[in-house]
Design a protein around this motif. Structure first.
Motif, PDB file in Angstrom:
ATOM      1  N   LEU A   1     -34.892  27.540 -49.297  1.00 22.83           N
ATOM      2  CA  LEU A   1     -33.474  26.857 -49.966  1.00 22.83           C
ATOM      3  C   LEU A   1     -32.404  26.905 -48.888  1.00 22.83           C
ATOM      4  CD1 LEU A   1     -33.369  28.002 -53.501  1.00 22.83           C
ATOM      5  CD2 LEU A   1     -34.742  26.089 -52.553  1.00 22.83           C
ATOM      6  N   GLY A   2     -31.317  26.090 -48.844  1.00 23.91           N
ATOM      7  CA  GLY A   2     -30.249  26.303 -48.344  1.00 23.91           C
ATOM      8  C   GLY A   2     -28.903  25.505 -48.748  1.00 23.91           C
ATOM      9  N   VAL A   3     -27.824  25.974 -48.859  1.00 27.62           N
ATOM     10  CA  VAL A   3     -26.789  24.791 -49.016  1.00 27.62           C
ATOM     11  C   VAL A   3     -25.966  24.784 -47.610  1.00 27.62           C
ATOM     12  CG1 VAL A   3     -26.581  25.240 -51.663  1.00 27.62           C
ATOM     13  CG2 VAL A   3     -24.937  26.576 -49.969  1.00 27.62           C
ATOM     14  N   LEU A   4     -25.181  23.763 -47.435  1.00 28.03           N
ATOM     15  CA  LEU A   4     -24.388  23.761 -46.230  1.00 28.03           C
ATOM     16  C   LEU A   4     -22.943  23.948 -46.776  1.00 28.03           C
ATOM     17  CD1 LEU A   4     -24.347  22.883 -43.134  1.00 28.03           C
ATOM     18  CD2 LEU A   4     -24.005  20.670 -43.825  1.00 28.03           C
ATOM     19  N   TYR A   5     -22.639  25.234 -46.490  1.00 31.58           N
ATOM     20  CA  TYR A   5     -21.164  25.652 -46.839  1.00 31.58           C
ATOM     21  C   TYR A   5     -20.102  24.866 -46.148  1.00 31.58           C
ATOM     22  CZ  TYR A   5     -23.429  29.375 -49.529  1.00 31.58           C
ATOM     23  OH  TYR A   5     -24.219  30.136 -50.552  1.00 31.58           O
ATOM     24  N   GLY A   6     -19.150  24.655 -47.042  1.00 31.29           N
ATOM     25  CA  GLY A   6     -18.064  23.708 -46.205  1.00 31.29           C
ATOM     26  C   GLY A   6     -17.964  22.285 -47.157  1.00 31.29           C
ATOM     27  N   LEU A   7     -19.053  22.087 -47.613  1.00 34.52           N
ATOM     28  CA  LEU A   7     -19.052  20.912 -48.448  1.00 34.52           C
ATOM     29  C   LEU A   7     -18.415  20.908 -49.704  1.00 34.52           C
ATOM     30  CD1 LEU A   7     -22.783  19.532 -47.532  1.00 34.52           C
ATOM     31  CD2 LEU A   7     -20.502  19.009 -46.294  1.00 34.52           C
ATOM     32  N   GLU A   8     -18.754  21.784 -50.390  1.00 33.41           N
ATOM     33  CA  GLU A   8     -18.370  22.042 -51.820  1.00 33.41           C
ATOM     34  C   GLU A   8     -17.801  23.319 -52.112  1.00 33.41           C
ATOM     35  OE1 GLU A   8     -17.840  21.820 -55.242  1.00 33.41           O
ATOM     36  OE2 GLU A   8     -17.708  19.574 -55.162  1.00 33.41           O
ATOM     37  N   SER A   9     -17.267  23.604 -53.266  1.00 29.86           N
ATOM     38  CA  SER A   9     -16.713  24.898 -53.512  1.00 29.86           C
ATOM     39  C   SER A   9     -17.845  25.942 -53.409  1.00 29.86           C
ATOM     40  CB  SER A   9     -16.204  24.990 -54.950  1.00 29.86           C
ATOM     41  OG  SER A   9     -16.472  26.122 -55.601  1.00 29.86           O
ATOM     42  N   TYR A  10     -17.707  27.073 -52.740  1.00 33.59           N
ATOM     43  CA  TYR A  10     -18.827  27.729 -52.375  1.00 33.59           C
ATOM     44  C   TYR A  10     -19.205  28.649 -53.739  1.00 33.59           C
ATOM     45  CZ  TYR A  10     -15.613  31.850 -52.846  1.00 33.59           C
ATOM     46  OH  TYR A  10     -14.722  32.928 -53.096  1.00 33.59           O
ATOM     47  N   ARG A  11     -18.512  28.883 -54.627  1.00 36.62           N
ATOM     48  CA  ARG A  11     -18.915  29.328 -56.060  1.00 36.62           C
ATOM     49  C   ARG A  11     -19.603  28.548 -56.906  1.00 36.62           C
ATOM     50  NH1 ARG A  11     -14.476  29.835 -59.609  1.00 36.62           N
ATOM     51  NH2 ARG A  11     -15.234  31.670 -60.645  1.00 36.62           N
ATOM     52  N   TYR A  12     -19.552  26.988 -56.578  1.00 41.45           N
ATOM     53  CA  TYR A  12     -20.251  26.387 -57.427  1.00 41.45           C
ATOM     54  C   TYR A  12     -21.667  26.377 -56.918  1.00 41.45           C
ATOM     55  CZ  TYR A  12     -21.565  21.994 -59.756  1.00 41.45           C
ATOM     56  OH  TYR A  12     -22.420  21.178 -60.520  1.00 41.45           O
ATOM     57  N   GLU A  13     -21.821  26.465 -55.471  1.00 39.22           N
ATOM     58  CA  GLU A  13     -23.011  26.436 -54.643  1.00 39.22           C
ATOM     59  C   GLU A  13     -23.714  27.684 -54.820  1.00 39.22           C
ATOM     60  OE1 GLU A  13     -23.525  23.540 -53.933  1.00 39.22           O
ATOM     61  OE2 GLU A  13     -22.357  22.778 -52.191  1.00 39.22           O
ATOM     62  N   PHE A  14     -23.113  28.582 -54.913  1.00 40.24           N
ATOM     63  CA  PHE A  14     -23.596  30.118 -55.097  1.00 40.24           C
ATOM     64  C   PHE A  14     -24.472  30.048 -56.485  1.00 40.24           C
ATOM     65  CE2 PHE A  14     -23.670  34.431 -56.531  1.00 40.24           C
ATOM     66  CZ  PHE A  14     -24.121  35.140 -55.597  1.00 40.24           C
ATOM     67  N   VAL A  15     -23.852  29.421 -57.399  1.00 42.50           N
ATOM     68  CA  VAL A  15     -24.555  29.543 -58.934  1.00 42.50           C
ATOM     69  C   VAL A  15     -25.575  28.565 -58.721  1.00 42.50           C
ATOM     70  CG1 VAL A  15     -24.147  29.263 -61.419  1.00 42.50           C
ATOM     71  CG2 VAL A  15     -22.274  30.175 -59.849  1.00 42.50           C
ATOM     72  N   GLY A  16     -25.474  27.565 -58.229  1.00 41.14           N
ATOM     73  CA  GLY A  16     -26.490  26.430 -58.400  1.00 41.14           C
ATOM     74  C   GLY A  16     -27.615  26.916 -57.597  1.00 41.14           C
ATOM     75  N   GLN A  17     -27.461  27.363 -56.592  1.00 36.98           N
ATOM     76  CA  GLN A  17     -28.616  27.873 -55.452  1.00 36.98           C
ATOM     77  C   GLN A  17     -29.428  28.900 -56.524  1.00 36.98           C
ATOM     78  OE1 GLN A  17     -27.863  29.806 -51.883  1.00 36.98           O
ATOM     79  NE2 GLN A  17     -29.302  28.215 -50.954  1.00 36.98           N
ATOM     80  N   LEU A  18     -28.773  29.864 -57.114  1.00 33.97           N
ATOM     81  CA  LEU A  18     -29.479  31.056 -57.822  1.00 33.97           C
ATOM     82  C   LEU A  18     -30.088  30.446 -59.153  1.00 33.97           C
ATOM     83  CD1 LEU A  18     -26.938  34.056 -57.596  1.00 33.97           C
ATOM     84  CD2 LEU A  18     -29.036  33.738 -56.277  1.00 33.97           C
ATOM     85  N   MET A  19     -29.674  29.292 -59.461  1.00 33.67           N
ATOM     86  CA  MET A  19     -30.243  28.522 -60.872  1.00 33.67           C
ATOM     87  C   MET A  19     -31.363  28.011 -60.412  1.00 33.67           C
ATOM     88  SD  MET A  19     -27.002  27.314 -62.596  1.00 33.67           S
ATOM     89  CE  MET A  19     -27.650  26.048 -63.643  1.00 33.67           C
ATOM     90  N   HIS A  20     -31.268  27.569 -58.833  1.00 32.93           N
ATOM     91  CA  HIS A  20     -32.808  26.934 -58.346  1.00 32.93           C
ATOM     92  C   HIS A  20     -33.755  27.969 -58.096  1.00 32.93           C
ATOM     93  CE1 HIS A  20     -34.024  23.611 -55.354  1.00 32.93           C
ATOM     94  NE2 HIS A  20     -34.793  23.922 -56.227  1.00 32.93           N
TER      95      HIS A  20
END
Ligand code: SAM
Length: 473
Positions: free
Chosen positions: A241-260
């Motif tokens: 997995l990976g998110v591209l940091y900078g696109l969205e709020s990092y807090r949102y991404e962090f939660v989404g990624q752990l849910m994934h």
């Protein structure tokens, strides 16, 4: 939408409302030191954290607790991964792309980028150049283009790569980072002998995702987000997995990624094999400052530490998008794999691009040679590893996780790291790297717990000196 961790539907397992509720929960509790202490205690059991708990640690502003979090992340990394750092290089096959991703220079409307697609002969040259540096593990990269880069092209390229044996060189593990595809195609990739299938989510926020991917097949959020489920269905049990940091709020991404990660674990019994932490970089026609959600270095370090704590068995990857300084800090906090001497241009290893061409995906911030990186890692006390044993021995998915959980890594991965490092030293290292490496291997051998294993490794190290290769447990 109702949150359902086991649902096959993206919008239910990455439920927007559950992410918003988690953000609100963390906002309400960010000064609740008693609760934060409880979560830190839970984290110390090294069994991971749920997304809400991990977010609370990420949001924690208390200096003393933050120190505890960083120390714990470093300790968890040592417990599960020891001091080994796995090395790999990306190989860009083609930058033809039909998508419209606004942060990526491959986007179909970009007239300034030089479009290139390697022939099998050119791939051969690239692989020889990579083997001559000492690389054994690659991550294949390609744009999405059904006409120029169909699955048959990717499969043929993998076959070519595995077939090349130049001097003592060999690519023994090919990971693949290509666009979301069908179960059938994932099965074909599995049959072609790939290691990990990597696909960055870019962002978990559906609304932002659709704006950032305005055109092309990648516009379809659900197709993209459900890709790992299809990959697993197709028999690939190591996914990255990976998110591209900078696109969205990092807090949102962090939660989404752990849910994934929680979703994959709940449905398939095994979480992601790796998590990458890319940040947006400058590229042809792309200005990272035009995105509103840039993550500073301190926050970036905290994200890495909190991922490490939340999913202790998942490998973490940082690429040459980051500077040596940022990479050094990340290594302490949880990263277990790094790329080295990377080129993001198509064909860039064998033939550096002339001034008037630019096929690169993004600018690199760590331009050191592989030998310099190996030397740097060893100076810091890390053991650089080119090991590829696990998937060749069938230790993928939950079997790898078992190895990790049972802490047998010291009797298995550690010897493999030492033997592959030895190969590197004998075949490719500079005199200074060789000297440092030989001393490191001699001292590290003592930390292999089982005497029998130590004896076998000693024997193989001698055989490597004499020209034999590819020993592993
Ligand atoms: N085309 C495939 C896909 O859509 O997933 C392969 C991915 S691409 C070759 C690899 C990754 O590079 C992307 O998933 C994206 O996260 C990242 N990337 C794209 N543009 C970038 C930029 N300007 N800076 C840093 N990373 C970037």
């Amino acid at each position: 939408m109702v949150y359902n961790i086991k649902s096959a539907k993206a919008e239910e397992f990455i439920c927007h409302e559950e992410i918003l509720d988690s953000l609100a929960y963390a906002d309400a509790n960010k000064d609740n030191l008693e609760l934060i202490d409880k979560i830190i205690e839970k984290a110390k059991q090294r069994k991971g954290l749920l997304h809400r708990e991990a977010l609370l640690l990420l949001d924690c502003k208390d200096e003393k607790r933050n120190q505890e979090i960083f120390t714990l992340a470093e300790q968890i990394k040592k417990d599960f991964y020891g001091n080994r750092i796995v090395l790999f290089a990306p190989l860009y096959l083609s930058n033809y792309c039909v998508n419209g991703c606004v942060y990526c220079p491959y986007h179909a409307k970009n007239q300034k980028i030089t479009r290139k697609k390697m022939s099998q002969g050119e791939i051969r040259q690239e692989v020889i150049a990579l083997q001559d540096m000492g690389h054994k593990r690659l991550a294949l990269e390609a744009g999405e283009d059904p006409i120029n880069n169909p699955i048959e092209y990717i499969l043929e390229s993998i076959k070519t790569i595995y077939s090349i044996q130049h001097k003592n060189g060999a690519i023994r593990r090919v990971n693949v980072n290509i666009a979301a595809t069908t179960v059938d195609n994932y099965r074909k990739l599995k049959d072609a002998g790939i290691g990990t299938y990597i696909l960055f989510q870019e962002t978990y926020n559906k609304e932002s995702y659709e704006k950032l991917h305005p055109t092309g097949p990648k516009h379809n959020y659900c197709w993209h987000t459900e890709a790992m489920d299809r990959a697993m269905e197709g028999g690939i049990d190591d996914v990255g997995l990976g998110v591209l940091y900078g696109l969205e709020s990092y807090r949102y991404e962090f939660v989404g990624q752990l849910m994934h990660a929680e979703h994959l674990e709940a449905v398939f019994g095994v979480g992601p094999h790796t998590i990458s932490v890319p940040r947006i970089k400058k590229a042809e026609g792309i200005d990272p400052n035009s995105f509103d959600n840039g993550v500073d270095d301190d926050t970036f370090a905290k994200i890495i530490a909190c991922i490490r704590i939340a999913v202790p068995y998942t490998g973490m990857i940082i690429s040459t998008r980051e500077s040596p300084k940022v990479r050094e800090r990340a290594l302490h906090l949880g990263v277990s794999q790094i790329s080295g001497a990377s080129k993001t241009s198509v064909g860039g290893y064998a033939n550096p691009e002339p001034e008037d061409e630019n096929s690169a995906q993004f600018d690199i911030s760590d331009n050191r040679t592989l030998d310099e990186i190996i030397y740097w890692l060893m100076k810091m006390g890390y053991v650089p590893s080119f090991c590829t044993a696990c998937y060749r021995e069938g230790r993928t998915g939950d079997r790898f996780m078992e190895l990790c959980k049972s802490k047998q890594i010291q009797n298995c991965c550690h010897p493999n790291a030492l033997m592959t490092l030895k190969e590197y030293l004998v075949d490719y290292a500079s005199a200074a790297t060789k000297e440092l490496g030989q001393a490191l291997i001699a001292s590290e051998l003592g930390s292999v717990p089982q005497e029998k294993v130590r004896e076998i490794v000693q024997k193989h190290l001698g055989e490597i000196e004499k020209g034999k290769r590819d020993f592993y447990f």
